[in-house]
Scaffold this motif. Sequence first.
Motif, PDB file in Angstrom:
ATOM      1  N   ARG A 199     -17.274 -30.456   8.209  1.00  0.00           N
ATOM      2  CA  ARG A 199     -17.914 -31.511   7.550  1.00  0.00           C
ATOM      3  C   ARG A 199     -16.991 -32.275   6.780  1.00  0.00           C
ATOM      4  NH1 ARG A 199     -23.221 -27.867   5.469  1.00  0.00           N
ATOM      5  NH2 ARG A 199     -23.954 -27.112   7.601  1.00  0.00           N
ATOM      6  N   ASP A 200     -15.544 -32.251   7.065  1.00  0.00           N
ATOM      7  CA  ASP A 200     -14.586 -33.063   6.213  1.00  0.00           C
ATOM      8  C   ASP A 200     -14.640 -34.514   6.379  1.00  0.00           C
ATOM      9  OD1 ASP A 200     -12.124 -34.346   5.858  1.00  0.00           O
ATOM     10  OD2 ASP A 200     -11.408 -32.256   5.469  1.00  0.00           O
ATOM     11  N   PRO A 201     -14.983 -35.306   5.194  1.00  0.00           N
ATOM     12  CA  PRO A 201     -15.380 -36.783   5.253  1.00  0.00           C
ATOM     13  C   PRO A 201     -14.139 -37.392   5.854  1.00  0.00           C
ATOM     14  CG  PRO A 201     -15.963 -35.730   3.343  1.00  0.00           C
ATOM     15  CD  PRO A 201     -15.066 -34.656   3.917  1.00  0.00           C
ATOM     16  N   ALA A 202     -12.769 -36.853   5.831  1.00  0.00           N
ATOM     17  CA  ALA A 202     -11.509 -37.633   6.217  1.00  0.00           C
ATOM     18  C   ALA A 202     -11.542 -37.738   7.532  1.00  0.00           C
ATOM     19  CB  ALA A 202     -10.327 -37.023   5.495  1.00  0.00           C
ATOM     20  N   LEU A 203     -11.578 -36.633   8.058  1.00  0.00           N
ATOM     21  CA  LEU A 203     -11.708 -36.287   9.449  1.00  0.00           C
ATOM     22  C   LEU A 203     -12.839 -37.025  10.367  1.00  0.00           C
ATOM     23  CD1 LEU A 203     -10.826 -32.500   9.651  1.00  0.00           C
ATOM     24  CD2 LEU A 203      -9.068 -34.416  10.155  1.00  0.00           C
ATOM     25  N   ALA A 204     -13.964 -36.980   9.632  1.00  0.00           N
ATOM     26  CA  ALA A 204     -15.170 -37.683  10.019  1.00  0.00           C
ATOM     27  C   ALA A 204     -14.754 -39.360  10.120  1.00  0.00           C
ATOM     28  CB  ALA A 204     -16.298 -37.667   9.216  1.00  0.00           C
ATOM     29  N   ARG A 205     -13.960 -39.850   9.222  1.00  0.00           N
ATOM     30  CA  ARG A 205     -13.749 -41.266   9.138  1.00  0.00           C
ATOM     31  C   ARG A 205     -12.788 -41.604  10.418  1.00  0.00           C
ATOM     32  NH1 ARG A 205     -16.613 -44.816   7.686  1.00  0.00           N
ATOM     33  NH2 ARG A 205     -15.825 -45.637  10.029  1.00  0.00           N
ATOM     34  N   ARG A 206     -11.958 -40.539  10.607  1.00  0.00           N
ATOM     35  CA  ARG A 206     -10.772 -40.826  11.476  1.00  0.00           C
ATOM     36  C   ARG A 206     -11.462 -40.828  13.193  1.00  0.00           C
ATOM     37  NH1 ARG A 206      -6.470 -36.414  10.550  1.00  0.00           N
ATOM     38  NH2 ARG A 206      -5.720 -37.092  12.827  1.00  0.00           N
ATOM     39  N   LEU A 207     -12.460 -40.129  13.299  1.00  0.00           N
ATOM     40  CA  LEU A 207     -13.202 -39.804  14.509  1.00  0.00           C
ATOM     41  C   LEU A 207     -14.024 -41.146  14.534  1.00  0.00           C
ATOM     42  CD1 LEU A 207     -14.421 -36.115  14.442  1.00  0.00           C
ATOM     43  CD2 LEU A 207     -12.895 -37.330  16.180  1.00  0.00           C
ATOM     44  N   LEU A 208     -14.433 -41.682  13.635  1.00  0.00           N
ATOM     45  CA  LEU A 208     -15.565 -42.843  13.676  1.00  0.00           C
ATOM     46  C   LEU A 208     -14.758 -43.859  14.036  1.00  0.00           C
ATOM     47  CD1 LEU A 208     -17.875 -42.006  10.447  1.00  0.00           C
ATOM     48  CD2 LEU A 208     -18.465 -42.726  12.941  1.00  0.00           C
ATOM     49  N   ASP A 209     -13.585 -44.084  13.235  1.00  0.00           N
ATOM     50  CA  ASP A 209     -12.326 -45.201  13.616  1.00  0.00           C
ATOM     51  C   ASP A 209     -12.121 -45.108  15.009  1.00  0.00           C
ATOM     52  OD1 ASP A 209     -12.537 -45.985  10.783  1.00  0.00           O
ATOM     53  OD2 ASP A 209     -10.723 -44.926  10.562  1.00  0.00           O
ATOM     54  N   GLU A 210     -11.852 -44.126  15.600  1.00  0.00           N
ATOM     55  CA  GLU A 210     -11.462 -44.007  16.875  1.00  0.00           C
ATOM     56  C   GLU A 210     -12.551 -44.451  17.783  1.00  0.00           C
ATOM     57  OE1 GLU A 210      -9.519 -40.991  19.982  1.00  0.00           O
ATOM     58  OE2 GLU A 210      -9.293 -40.606  18.224  1.00  0.00           O
ATOM     59  N   ILE A 211     -13.657 -43.889  17.488  1.00  0.00           N
ATOM     60  CA  ILE A 211     -14.892 -44.435  18.193  1.00  0.00           C
ATOM     61  C   ILE A 211     -15.067 -46.094  18.238  1.00  0.00           C
ATOM     62  CG2 ILE A 211     -17.504 -44.302  18.902  1.00  0.00           C
ATOM     63  CD1 ILE A 211     -17.249 -41.450  17.362  1.00  0.00           C
ATOM     64  N   HIS A 212     -14.987 -46.495  17.099  1.00  0.00           N
ATOM     65  CA  HIS A 212     -15.000 -47.905  16.884  1.00  0.00           C
ATOM     66  C   HIS A 212     -13.962 -48.568  17.707  1.00  0.00           C
ATOM     67  CE1 HIS A 212     -18.056 -48.955  13.678  1.00  0.00           C
ATOM     68  NE2 HIS A 212     -17.897 -47.571  13.473  1.00  0.00           N
ATOM     69  N   ALA A 213     -12.946 -48.151  17.667  1.00  0.00           N
ATOM     70  CA  ALA A 213     -11.688 -48.707  18.404  1.00  0.00           C
ATOM     71  C   ALA A 213     -11.646 -48.647  19.904  1.00  0.00           C
ATOM     72  CB  ALA A 213     -10.413 -48.141  18.037  1.00  0.00           C
ATOM     73  N   THR A 214     -12.631 -47.675  20.487  1.00  0.00           N
ATOM     74  CA  THR A 214     -12.672 -47.429  21.799  1.00  0.00           C
ATOM     75  C   THR A 214     -13.791 -48.260  22.580  1.00  0.00           C
ATOM     76  OG1 THR A 214     -11.630 -45.025  21.578  1.00  0.00           O
ATOM     77  CG2 THR A 214     -12.974 -45.701  23.403  1.00  0.00           C
ATOM     78  N   VAL A 215     -14.882 -48.356  21.898  1.00  0.00           N
ATOM     79  CA  VAL A 215     -16.222 -48.771  22.440  1.00  0.00           C
ATOM     80  C   VAL A 215     -15.832 -50.437  22.564  1.00  0.00           C
ATOM     81  CG1 VAL A 215     -17.390 -49.304  20.184  1.00  0.00           C
ATOM     82  CG2 VAL A 215     -18.703 -48.741  22.166  1.00  0.00           C
ATOM     83  N   THR A 216     -16.293 -50.965  23.715  1.00  0.00           N
ATOM     84  CA  THR A 216     -16.293 -52.305  24.143  1.00  0.00           C
ATOM     85  C   THR A 216     -17.548 -53.118  24.335  1.00  0.00           C
ATOM     86  OG1 THR A 216     -15.677 -52.014  26.346  1.00  0.00           O
ATOM     87  CG2 THR A 216     -13.701 -52.114  24.632  1.00  0.00           C
ATOM     88  N   ARG A 217     -18.625 -52.192  24.649  1.00  0.00           N
ATOM     89  CA  ARG A 217     -19.791 -52.650  25.422  1.00  0.00           C
ATOM     90  C   ARG A 217     -21.019 -51.559  24.900  1.00  0.00           C
ATOM     91  NH1 ARG A 217     -20.217 -51.631  31.538  1.00  0.00           N
ATOM     92  NH2 ARG A 217     -22.377 -51.612  30.894  1.00  0.00           N
ATOM     93  N   PRO A 218     -22.037 -51.809  25.015  1.00  0.00           N
ATOM     94  CA  PRO A 218     -23.285 -51.178  24.493  1.00  0.00           C
ATOM     95  C   PRO A 218     -23.198 -49.842  25.563  1.00  0.00           C
ATOM     96  CG  PRO A 218     -23.939 -53.271  24.857  1.00  0.00           C
ATOM     97  CD  PRO A 218     -22.837 -53.289  25.417  1.00  0.00           C
ATOM     98  N   TRP A 219     -23.597 -48.470  24.982  1.00  0.00           N
ATOM     99  CA  TRP A 219     -23.722 -47.379  25.657  1.00  0.00           C
ATOM    100  C   TRP A 219     -24.929 -46.637  24.835  1.00  0.00           C
ATOM    101  CZ3 TRP A 219     -21.005 -47.439  29.802  1.00  0.00           C
ATOM    102  CH2 TRP A 219     -19.844 -48.138  30.039  1.00  0.00           C
TER     103      TRP A 219
END
Length: 377
Positions: free
Chosen positions: A8-28
């Motif tokens: 539940r680590d907020p810093a690790l969650a933010r890193r995962l969210l940043d990677e998801i944001h950087a990866t997605v290019t279209r709706p899924w």
Amino acid sequence: MRYLEEFRDPALARRLLDEIHATVTRPWALMEVCGGQTHSIIRHGIDQLLPAEVELIHGPGCPVCVTPLEVIDKALAIASRPDVVFCSFGDMLRVPGTGRDLFRVKGAGGDVRVVYSPLDALEIARRTPGKQVVFFGIGFETTAPANAMAVHQARRLGVRNFSLLVSHVRVPPAIEAVMSSPRCRVQGFLAAGHVCSVMGVGEYPELAERFRVPIVVTGFEPLDILEGVRRTVRQLERGEHRVENAYPRAVRDEGNTAALRMLAEVFEVTDRAWRGIGTIPASGWRLAEAYREFDAEHRFAVTDVRTLEPAACRSGEVLQGLLKPYECEAFGTACTPRTPLGATMVSSEGACAAYYLYRRLAHGPAATTGKEASSVG
């Protein structure tokens, strides 16, 4: 708690969210097939932290919710008998049948008891030879081994006044049913980690290949879910459709071999009706012929059941991922945890209960408790 807090680590969650944001290019559109994951997603606001392009669809992952009304009504009829002690987990007591629930049966004098294990019910049967003791065996592959063990022990010990009212369902056929629907929008799945801890992942590669969808085995804590989403989105963006195990601390590819042996001995695969969905072929278990004498449906032969679903309840659409709870006209008004119309508002894993508990009462990101949806950690 310390072990859980690591996920539940907020810093690790933010890193995962940043990677998801950087990866997605279209709706899924991704579906989680577990009510526990649904509650974690809504509780921590994970769906509101993800990119707008990533939609999480809540699937039929609540075993209480998908127990068909006919089985609930059979349970009520059996529990009402003066010669029966009816045992169940607590989350089944307020699931509405046709006109009543197990709490009302208990209030009318029925011997209805909450137990924490099917072996508790077996012990009651051993101590109460003058009564028929019935355990309500519901759930996915996760709870089936314990119920199988209880029946196995009853036969070994010669406890003939014990029986199981079985309503077990299986996840892979449900995924197949979801993907075969003409209304399906799902492009990837977060598979239920606890189910796979029992069954392994052997049934999923064929589904992933046939329907060309990634299936990622996922845990229940915020970081587990975000990692599951990250891996699923990465596959979708690359045009891949594989099975990945993102929950290796609990899931082995081969599953729990001892539990699988017990299931194979006590149960056999059968067609099952799912509440709000209909019958799905080969989607459930029933007791095998060698254990049929412990089947409560056979023992009590309840045949005069007439079911009637509330017309205002749209929980079937919620279970199929076609409707968010707040899109049902009865949600939060005629249907609340105190006055539930459907099982999805009662169960601790129901999507409607999650949306009500965490105050997702309307459309859009503003539908929170008044604070930002950043509660991860």
